[in-house]
Design a protein around this motif. Structure first.
Motif, PDB file in Angstrom:
ATOM      1  N   GLN A 172       0.811  -1.215   0.000  1.00 60.61           N
ATOM      2  CA  GLN A 172       0.000   0.000   0.000  1.00 60.61           C
ATOM      3  C   GLN A 172       0.845   1.266   0.000  1.00 60.61           C
ATOM      4  N   ASN A 230      -3.040   7.029  -1.574  1.00 66.29           N
ATOM      5  CA  ASN A 230      -4.214   6.611  -0.815  1.00 66.29           C
ATOM      6  C   ASN A 230      -5.470   7.194  -1.466  1.00 66.29           C
ATOM      7  N   LEU A 274       3.730   4.520   4.828  1.00 63.21           N
ATOM      8  CA  LEU A 274       2.713   4.772   3.810  1.00 63.21           C
ATOM      9  C   LEU A 274       2.918   6.121   3.127  1.00 63.21           C
ATOM     10  N   LEU A 285       1.693   9.137   2.949  1.00 65.62           N
ATOM     11  CA  LEU A 285       0.802  10.045   3.672  1.00 65.62           C
ATOM     12  C   LEU A 285       1.581  11.309   4.024  1.00 65.62           C
TER      13      LEU A 285
END
Length: 421
Positions: A24, A29, A137, A139
């Motif tokens: 991921q 996202n 991730l 982010l």
């Protein structure tokens, strides 16, 4: 210091490896994919919009932060792929993670000795939300957290000793970047800058207030294009339409204190059902009108159910201190004993400082990210990506409590030994 630098390099490499290992991590996202689609639609002449397949029209949208949309427009116009951007951000994030480890150690030295500071830094570096659950991730919360730590260090350093122009620039950049990419950090930086300003006045270092003024002025200036853009679309000077949506998720008869999922689109979600039952002609409202209607519904519910609203706030706070990490997969709950110890010892240190009244004014700066994170939780709902901003600073206080406890028993043992002798 050499061992701290070695630790920073080692953990940065490990986090980078975890980013490539995590399937991921090297993809955008859902929120950023939505922002990228808005940017693509705008470049193609459809405005800042998303395509509504049910109505077969492009619908104006200002839900998520606008600056990432501007970033993606730049990528599209310069034919830079999303894959290249994600890899660049991932590499940048790992480098900043390494820098944050060094500055986290230096920040600890204002509260702890070298041994305990290094121990605290190790906990920060291997903390699962930092190195994996969120840290690995794609982010923008990651970059925001690292810059908050760097900013905190230089703020406290400026109180203790002079900082140069480059360090002042580091503070300014460390505030502006998170605000642009994660506007919720405004709650954190508002408290940090307010506390910092008070401390500067108390310590008679008011010349640094000019730096605070520059930060506030630039924060307003860089957001003017966003305010104008949204005014042109919706007729109102707003940064986003997210407030109403999030507020209603926090206060409604079916609220549970945590994020309620895709309540705006999932027809089986109890909040979706509640909203469509209580807001007339909801489906014909634009994004801004929808947000305002939800905001009104939330405030009306609070007025009619003040006790229930307070119970929800208590539940949010309780969930905030539950030792669960960010969920990579739905339902993937993992009770983390390290989280439990950090939260418990942090609260213990706050209690101890309150009872003994041993507060230092620099505590205000370090506690500001925690207070800002809790404020977001109480106003909206408990989100692990908001708690993320607070956890490194909780670690400092947790280790402070360990140090205080160890020293207490060592002193007690020493006194007993002396009495025996």
């Amino acid at each position: 210091m050499k061992k701290v630098i070695f630790l920073a390099i080692l953990l940065s490499i490990i986090q980078l490896g975890l980013s490539f290992y995590n399937n991921q991590a090297l993809t955008m996202n859902p929120d950023e994919r939505m922002n990228y689609q808005i940017a693509l639609n705008h470049v193609n002449g459809h405005g800042y919009s998303l395509y509504d397949a049910s109505k077969h029209i492009f619908v104006n949208n200002a839900f998520h932060p606008t600056f990432p949309v501007y970033t993606y427009e730049f990528l599209i116009k310069n034919k830079i792929s999303t894959k290249d951007w994600v890899i660049f951000v991932t590499l940048l994030s790992s480098i900043l993670f390494g820098c944050s480890i060094i500055y986290f150690y230096k920040l600890n030295l204002y509260f702890l000795n070298e041994r305990y500071s290094f121990f605290s830094t190790i906990i920060y570096g291997i903390y699962l939300s930092v190195i994996y659950y969120i840290g690995s991730l794609f982010l923008y919360e990651n970059i925001s957290l690292y810059l908050i730590i760097i900013c905190s260090f230089f703020m406290i350093k400026s109180v203790k000793s002079p900082i140069n122009i480059f360090e002042s620039m580091a503070v300014i950049i460390s505030v502006l970047v998170p605000i642009l990419y994660r506007p919720q950090t405004i709650a954190v930086f508002t408290l940090m800058l307010f506390s910092y300003s008070i401390i500067l006045v108390v310590h008679k270092k008011t010349h640094y207030l000019f730096m605070v003024f520059i930060i506030v002025a630039l924060s307003i200036l860089i957001n003017i294009p966003i305010l104008v853009k949204n005014h042109n679309i919706f007729g109102s000077y707003i940064l986003s339409t997210e407030f109403g949506y999030r507020l209603l998720q926090g206060y409604n008869p079916v609220a549970r204190g945590s994020w309620m999922g895709s309540a705006e689109t999932d027809v089986n979600n109890p909040l979706y059902i509640y909203v469509h039952k209580n807001i007339p002609k909801l489906d014909i409202l634009n994004d801004y009108e929808n947000s305002i209607a939800r905001e009104k519904l939330a405030f009306d519910w609070i007025k009619e159910n003040p006790i229930r609203a307070l119970e929800l706030d208590a539940r949010k706070l309780a969930i905030y201190f539950l030792p669960f990490n960010y969920e990579v997969l739905p339902g993937n709950h993992f009770f983390n004993p390290i989280n439990f110890l950090v939260y418990f010892l942090f609260l213990s240190m706050i209690f101890l400082k309150t009872v003994t009244r041993k507060w230092d004014d620099t505590d205000l700066i370090v506690l500001a990210p925690i207070a800002g994170s809790i404020a977001l939780t109480l106003v909206f709902f408990m989100g692990a990506r908001w708690r993320y901003y607070a956890e490194p600073f909780m670690i400092i206080y947790a280790v402070m409590f360990i140090k205080s406890t160890v020293e207490h028993f060592l002193n007690k043992r020493h006194l007993v030994t002396e009495n025996i002798v």
